[in-house]
Write an enzyme that holds these catalytic residues in place. Structure first.
Site, PDB file in Angstrom:
ATOM      1  N   LYS A 206      20.910   5.880  22.269  1.00 29.00           N
ATOM      2  CA  LYS A 206      19.742   6.679  22.021  1.00 29.00           C
ATOM      3  C   LYS A 206      19.938   8.133  22.436  1.00 29.00           C
ATOM      4  O   LYS A 206      19.220   9.018  22.013  1.00 29.00           O
ATOM      5  CB  LYS A 206      18.535   6.105  22.807  1.00 29.00           C
ATOM      6  CG  LYS A 206      18.178   4.685  22.496  1.00 29.00           C
ATOM      7  CD  LYS A 206      17.020   4.276  23.446  1.00 29.00           C
ATOM      8  CE  LYS A 206      16.825   2.789  23.415  1.00 29.00           C
ATOM      9  NZ  LYS A 206      15.837   2.364  24.436  1.00 29.00           N
ATOM     10  N   GLY A 207      20.894   8.369  23.325  1.00 24.42           N
ATOM     11  CA  GLY A 207      21.004   9.661  24.019  1.00 24.42           C
ATOM     12  C   GLY A 207      21.062  10.889  23.134  1.00 24.42           C
ATOM     13  O   GLY A 207      20.588  11.958  23.514  1.00 24.42           O
TER      14      GLY A 207
ATOM     15  N   ASP B 136      31.991  12.023  29.054  1.00 29.69           N
ATOM     16  CA  ASP B 136      32.219  11.844  30.488  1.00 29.69           C
ATOM     17  C   ASP B 136      33.663  11.384  30.680  1.00 29.69           C
ATOM     18  O   ASP B 136      34.585  12.195  30.599  1.00 29.69           O
ATOM     19  CB  ASP B 136      31.182  10.843  31.007  1.00 29.69           C
ATOM     20  CG  ASP B 136      31.215  10.643  32.511  1.00 29.69           C
ATOM     21  OD1 ASP B 136      31.786  11.490  33.202  1.00 29.69           O
ATOM     22  OD2 ASP B 136      30.663   9.637  32.998  1.00 29.69           O
TER      23      ASP B 136
ATOM     24  N   LYS C 280      31.665  16.729  30.662  1.00 35.19           N
ATOM     25  CA  LYS C 280      32.127  16.676  32.060  1.00 35.19           C
ATOM     26  C   LYS C 280      33.641  16.590  32.030  1.00 35.19           C
ATOM     27  O   LYS C 280      34.215  15.506  32.222  1.00 35.19           O
ATOM     28  CB  LYS C 280      31.568  15.427  32.754  1.00 35.19           C
ATOM     29  CG  LYS C 280      30.093  15.451  33.054  1.00 35.19           C
ATOM     30  CD  LYS C 280      29.725  14.151  33.789  1.00 35.19           C
ATOM     31  CE  LYS C 280      28.246  14.042  34.006  1.00 35.19           C
ATOM     32  NZ  LYS C 280      27.852  12.692  34.482  1.00 35.19           N
TER      33      LYS C 280
ATOM     34  N   ASP D 274      18.903   9.917  29.602  1.00 34.46           N
ATOM     35  CA  ASP D 274      17.947   9.179  30.424  1.00 34.46           C
ATOM     36  C   ASP D 274      18.527   8.731  31.744  1.00 34.46           C
ATOM     37  O   ASP D 274      19.746   8.700  31.937  1.00 34.46           O
ATOM     38  CB  ASP D 274      17.503   7.919  29.680  1.00 34.46           C
ATOM     39  CG  ASP D 274      18.608   6.858  29.643  1.00 34.46           C
ATOM     40  OD1 ASP D 274      19.727   7.195  29.212  1.00 34.46           O
ATOM     41  OD2 ASP D 274      18.359   5.721  30.062  1.00 34.46           O
TER      42      ASP D 274
HETATM   43  P1  5GP Z   1      32.018   7.811  28.897  1.00 33.46           P
HETATM   44  O1  5GP Z   1      32.478   6.609  28.163  1.00 33.46           O
HETATM   45  O2  5GP Z   1      32.498   9.115  28.324  1.00 33.46           O
HETATM   46  O3  5GP Z   1      32.317   7.703  30.368  1.00 33.46           O
HETATM   47  O4  5GP Z   1      30.442   7.776  28.844  1.00 33.46           O
HETATM   48  C1  5GP Z   1      29.713   8.475  27.926  1.00 33.46           C
HETATM   49  C2  5GP Z   1      28.301   7.988  27.942  1.00 33.46           C
HETATM   50  O5  5GP Z   1      27.887   7.766  29.292  1.00 33.46           O
HETATM   51  C3  5GP Z   1      27.349   9.009  27.395  1.00 33.46           C
HETATM   52  O6  5GP Z   1      27.162   8.856  26.018  1.00 33.46           O
HETATM   53  C4  5GP Z   1      26.096   8.710  28.175  1.00 33.46           C
HETATM   54  O7  5GP Z   1      25.392   7.669  27.544  1.00 33.46           O
HETATM   55  C5  5GP Z   1      26.595   8.210  29.494  1.00 33.46           C
HETATM   56  N1  5GP Z   1      26.631   9.268  30.533  1.00 33.46           N
HETATM   57  C6  5GP Z   1      27.705   9.868  31.073  1.00 33.46           C
HETATM   58  N2  5GP Z   1      27.339  10.793  31.968  1.00 33.46           N
HETATM   59  C7  5GP Z   1      25.996  10.768  31.989  1.00 33.46           C
HETATM   60  C8  5GP Z   1      25.010  11.510  32.723  1.00 33.46           C
HETATM   61  O8  5GP Z   1      25.280  12.398  33.550  1.00 33.46           O
HETATM   62  N3  5GP Z   1      23.713  11.207  32.474  1.00 33.46           N
HETATM   63  C9  5GP Z   1      23.338  10.244  31.571  1.00 33.46           C
HETATM   64  N4  5GP Z   1      22.044  10.049  31.397  1.00 33.46           N
HETATM   65  N5  5GP Z   1      24.237   9.525  30.853  1.00 33.46           N
HETATM   66  C10 5GP Z   1      25.549   9.797  31.072  1.00 33.46           C
HETATM   67 MG    MG Z   2      25.460   7.728  25.240  1.00 31.46          MG
END
Ligand code: 5GP
Ligand code: MG
Length: 179
Positions: A46-47, A106, A134, A162
């Protein structure tokens, strides 16, 4: 709203700054996709729904919008690592130019997997756009083609992001304080 569940929020990126940056991204994407015909913007639920809604209105080209929903964090602040498709695309993207849109990059695990999943559908071109990055947290080899803002390693909410489903309706991006 200055706190969620008793945790204070600190503004990181305000509404006006986001608006300016989204306009810049939209302009750049419009230039690079001008020969793409009817291309497809894929927002990740949803983000990315807020960012996707604003971004498409800054891209002055004929485009289609679809959404993909994969399993996400839930209540936790850490990524699970593998994806499960909860809602697949309704649009056929074979031989189409595609722009994948997410809220935040992330560790890169999720987007790398989703990117590979979409590649299996044989798009002509697949580009990725994220609002937030990030960079210091990356665990896999994956970068987005378009990035709105580089952000520190804090847990962020707002503008679609969220914390346990709360905070998506904030107009800016906020860091959740430890207490
Ligand atoms: P990754 O697989 O890159 O570690 O995670 C990406 C997903 O993690 C993003 O699409 C998001 O849903 C969630 N995410 C990563 N960092 C944050 C954050 O600081 N806040 C929130 N709300 N979601 C995050
Ligand atoms: Mg996401």
């Amino acid at each position: 709203m200055e706190e969620i569940r008793g945790r204070r929020l600190t503004l990181l990126i305000g509404e006006d700054e986001i608006k300016r940056r989204v306009r810049e991204l939209g302009d750049r994407i419009a230039v690079e996709f001008r020969d793409a015909g009817e291309f497809v913007v894929v927002g990740l639920l949803k983000g990315a729904f807020v960012f996707t809604a604003d971004l498409i209105r800054e891209i002055d080209l004929p485009l289609k919008v679809d959404f993909l929903w994969v399993s996400s964090y839930g209540q936790s602040m850490e990524s699970a690592g593998t994806i499960k498709v909860l809602k697949d695309l309704e649009t056929d993207i074979e031989d189409r130019d595609v722009l994948l849109v997410d809220d935040i990059l992330d560790t890169g695990t999720t987007l790398k997997e989703i990117h590979a999943f979409l590649l299996m559908k044989n798009p002509r071109r697949l580009k990725t756009c994220v609002l937030l990055d990030k960079k210091g947290r990356r665990k896999v080899d994956f970068e987005a083609d378009y990035v709105g803002f580089e952000v520190p390693n804090r847990f962020l909410v707002g503008y679609g992001l969220d914390w346990g489903e709360l905070g998506r309706n904030l107009s800016g991006v906020y860091a959740v304080e430890d207490q």
